[in-house]
Design a protein around this motif. Structure first.
Motif, PDB file in Angstrom:
ATOM      1  N   SER A  35      47.267 -85.970   6.735  1.00  0.00           N
ATOM      2  CA  SER A  35      46.381 -84.842   6.448  1.00  0.00           C
ATOM      3  C   SER A  35      46.255 -84.602   4.957  1.00  0.00           C
ATOM      4  CB  SER A  35      46.896 -83.577   7.142  1.00  0.00           C
ATOM      5  OG  SER A  35      46.757 -83.681   8.545  1.00  0.00           O
TER       6      SER A  35
ATOM      7  N   VAL B 253      42.779 -84.114   3.061  1.00  0.00           N
ATOM      8  CA  VAL B 253      42.480 -82.864   2.357  1.00  0.00           C
ATOM      9  C   VAL B 253      42.205 -83.129   0.892  1.00  0.00           C
ATOM     10  CG1 VAL B 253      43.462 -80.652   1.615  1.00  0.00           C
ATOM     11  CG2 VAL B 253      43.733 -81.420   3.979  1.00  0.00           C
TER      12      VAL B 253
ATOM     13  N   LEU C 282      38.754 -81.929  -0.454  1.00  0.00           N
ATOM     14  CA  LEU C 282      38.893 -80.619  -1.091  1.00  0.00           C
ATOM     15  C   LEU C 282      37.721 -80.290  -2.016  1.00  0.00           C
ATOM     16  CD1 LEU C 282      40.528 -78.062  -1.482  1.00  0.00           C
ATOM     17  CD2 LEU C 282      41.907 -79.249  -3.201  1.00  0.00           C
TER      18      LEU C 282
ATOM     19  N   VAL D 164      34.810 -79.226   0.314  1.00  0.00           N
ATOM     20  CA  VAL D 164      35.112 -77.961   0.982  1.00  0.00           C
ATOM     21  C   VAL D 164      35.123 -76.826  -0.034  1.00  0.00           C
ATOM     22  CG1 VAL D 164      36.847 -76.675   2.284  1.00  0.00           C
ATOM     23  CG2 VAL D 164      36.365 -79.067   2.869  1.00  0.00           C
TER      24      VAL D 164
ATOM     25  N   ALA E  69      45.189 -74.383  -0.469  1.00  0.00           N
ATOM     26  CA  ALA E  69      45.016 -75.829  -0.310  1.00  0.00           C
ATOM     27  C   ALA E  69      45.352 -76.570  -1.592  1.00  0.00           C
ATOM     28  CB  ALA E  69      43.579 -76.131   0.118  1.00  0.00           C
TER      29      ALA E  69
ATOM     30  N   LEU F  37      37.146 -72.605  11.246  1.00  0.00           N
ATOM     31  CA  LEU F  37      37.006 -74.058  11.336  1.00  0.00           C
ATOM     32  C   LEU F  37      35.646 -74.441  11.910  1.00  0.00           C
ATOM     33  CD1 LEU F  37      40.630 -74.786  12.536  1.00  0.00           C
ATOM     34  CD2 LEU F  37      39.681 -75.161  10.254  1.00  0.00           C
TER      35      LEU F  37
ATOM     36  N   VAL G   4      33.336 -74.406   8.954  1.00  0.00           N
ATOM     37  CA  VAL G   4      33.485 -75.625   8.140  1.00  0.00           C
ATOM     38  C   VAL G   4      32.635 -76.744   8.729  1.00  0.00           C
ATOM     39  CG1 VAL G   4      35.100 -77.424   7.395  1.00  0.00           C
ATOM     40  CG2 VAL G   4      35.779 -75.019   7.298  1.00  0.00           C
TER      41      VAL G   4
ATOM     42  N   TRP H  22      42.138 -80.110   8.182  1.00  0.00           N
ATOM     43  CA  TRP H  22      41.916 -78.723   7.761  1.00  0.00           C
ATOM     44  C   TRP H  22      42.435 -77.722   8.784  1.00  0.00           C
ATOM     45  CZ3 TRP H  22      41.006 -76.871   3.131  1.00  0.00           C
ATOM     46  CH2 TRP H  22      40.603 -77.788   2.134  1.00  0.00           C
TER      47      TRP H  22
ATOM     48  N   VAL I 117      45.927 -77.375   7.631  1.00  0.00           N
ATOM     49  CA  VAL I 117      46.006 -76.486   6.468  1.00  0.00           C
ATOM     50  C   VAL I 117      45.929 -75.025   6.925  1.00  0.00           C
ATOM     51  CG1 VAL I 117      44.800 -75.696   4.389  1.00  0.00           C
ATOM     52  CG2 VAL I 117      45.081 -78.142   4.816  1.00  0.00           C
ATOM     53  N   TYR I 118      44.949 -74.751   7.813  1.00  0.00           N
ATOM     54  CA  TYR I 118      44.790 -73.361   8.248  1.00  0.00           C
ATOM     55  C   TYR I 118      46.054 -72.841   8.911  1.00  0.00           C
ATOM     56  CZ  TYR I 118      43.601 -69.253  10.880  1.00  0.00           C
ATOM     57  OH  TYR I 118      43.640 -67.979  11.395  1.00  0.00           O
TER      58      TYR I 118
END
Length: 402
Positions: A6, A10, A14, A17, A66, A106, A109, A125, A128-129
């Motif tokens: 991940s 990410v 990143l 996002v 993040a 999400l 996103v 992600w 991450v959340y």
């Protein structure tokens, strides 16, 4: 922490996002409120939603979290989340609400980024959340446990015992339990949430610092009436309602105290810098110091439009005078007033240069964001450590989003 797979995804996504977070958070809130409109009327600040401030704050927090995961992969960046956890606890947020947020955030996103969100990107992600959410859930559970309440059970009825007009735009309220029992313990610097039912039936919540020291029979909050840009028409929904309607004998729903702007024990020099209504937590700290550590060195800096607009002006001077090693430095934009005379009064913007705070000083800041950023920059230039500079904001924390 974040899995290696991940982390790679990410890191690669990143920039995309991050560049779209403003749009993502806008879509997130829109869809969540479409499904659960009662959240906008009973939990979220409608004014901050209308202005976009809450979206900016959420985007800033997600980006900061993040980024911290990427820069320090072996650590969970809890420092980014402490202020959010205290705010959530003051609102009575519970763990189950994070599932609703996850689904809509999400989903936003995926909606905004389209084909960029492959299953691998979505999974990364999502990780991450939930790292962020689970950290907040754990912090909030600890705050509830320390308060000795069930998760989310922070609200109780309090009665207004006294009301005082402090300035044309600031009024203070003393709050006590209807049965006459003491307000309860707190740490100087903490705040409470206050819920008001507005004329359209919506419930709105705002946070206000406790502006006296612990140990009194009642709590005190001071509410500044927020005005629109032209300075005439009241803008703040809750502050305007409290100014117009709240009187002794009325009851309000008030939360337990929370907040991480906490006065530390010890004998390190202190610097308390405030502007406008940001003076309120400083009053509680100064009153508490007079009882527990009167010899402690304290430099107090306050900036305001004029003496007339300075809420608790005389009280601030009295609190400082109670401490033999304390100094007061006032800065007013307008000084053409009889009460603007004195060696400790200056005209213009606040400047800490004459104070020359010594290394090891612990600083507390409260006031408008531009004021706090300027003071923090000056303190760093004077050699203070970033870890020793603490701040409080009311409403969305936009420090990370600018």
């Amino acid at each position: 922490m974040l899995s290696d797979q991940s982390a790679r995804v990410v890191r690669a996504t990143l920039p995309a996002v991050g560049a779209s977070l403003g749009t993502i958070t806008e879509v997130f809130y829109r869809h969540m409120f479409e499904e659960r409109p009662e959240l906008l009327r009973g939990l979220f600040n409608r004014a901050n939603q209308a202005s976009g401030a809450q979206r900016d704050a959420l985007a800033g927090a997600v980006a900061a979290f993040a980024t911290a995961l990427m820069e320090h992969p072996g650590e969970r960046p809890d420092a980014v989340l402490g202020r959010i956890a205290n705010k959530h606890a003051s609102l009575g947020i519970t763990a189950d609400q994070y599932t609703l947020v996850a689904r809509h955030l999400l989903g936003a996103v995926a909606e905004v980024l389209g084909d960029v969100v492959t299953p691998a990107v979505a999974a990364a992600w999502d990780e991450v959340y939930w790292l962020m959410a689970n950290a907040l859930i754990a912090m909030e559970a600890r705050l509830y446990a320390e308060a000795r309440v069930e998760d989310g059970a922070v609200w109780h009825t309090m009665e207004i015992t006294e009301r005082h007009e402090e300035t044309p735009d600031a009024v203070s309220f003393d709050l006590g339990h209807p049965d006459g029992s003491p307000g309860g313990a707190f740490v100087p610097g903490q705040y409470v949430s206050v819920q008001a039912q507005l004329p359209d039936g919506a419930y709105q919540i705002r946070q206000y610092s406790l502006s006296t020291a612990p140990g009194r029979e009642t709590w005190r909050i001071t509410v500044k009436r927020e005005r629109s840009a032209d300075g005439r028409v009241p803008e703040g929904e809750v502050s305007s309602w409290l100014h117009a309607n709240a009187r002794p004998g009325d009851t309000l729903q008030v939360s337990l105290p929370f907040g991480d702007l906490l006065l530390p024990e010890g004998d390190s020099p202190l610097l308390l810098a405030s502007a406008g209504i940001g003076v309120t937590p400083m009053l509680a700290m100064l009153e508490h110091l007079a009882t527990v550590s009167p010899e402690r060195p304290v430099a107090v800096v306050h900036a305001d439009r004029s003496p007339v607009h300075h809420a608790h002006r005389l009280e601030l001077s009295e609190r400082v005078a109670q401490l033999p090693n304390a100094s007061l430095h006032l800065w007013y934009e307008v000084t053409d007033h009889p009460d603007a005379a004195g060696d400790h009064v200056n005209e213009g913007w606040a400047d800490i240069t004459p104070i020359s705070p010594a290394p090891g000083t612990i600083a507390f800041l409260c006031g408008p964001l531009p004021f706090m950023k300027t003071v923090r920059t000056d303190l760093l230039a004077h050699g203070l450590s970033p870890r020793d500079i603490h701040y409080e904001v009311f409403g969305p924390d936009l420090w990370l989003s600018k």
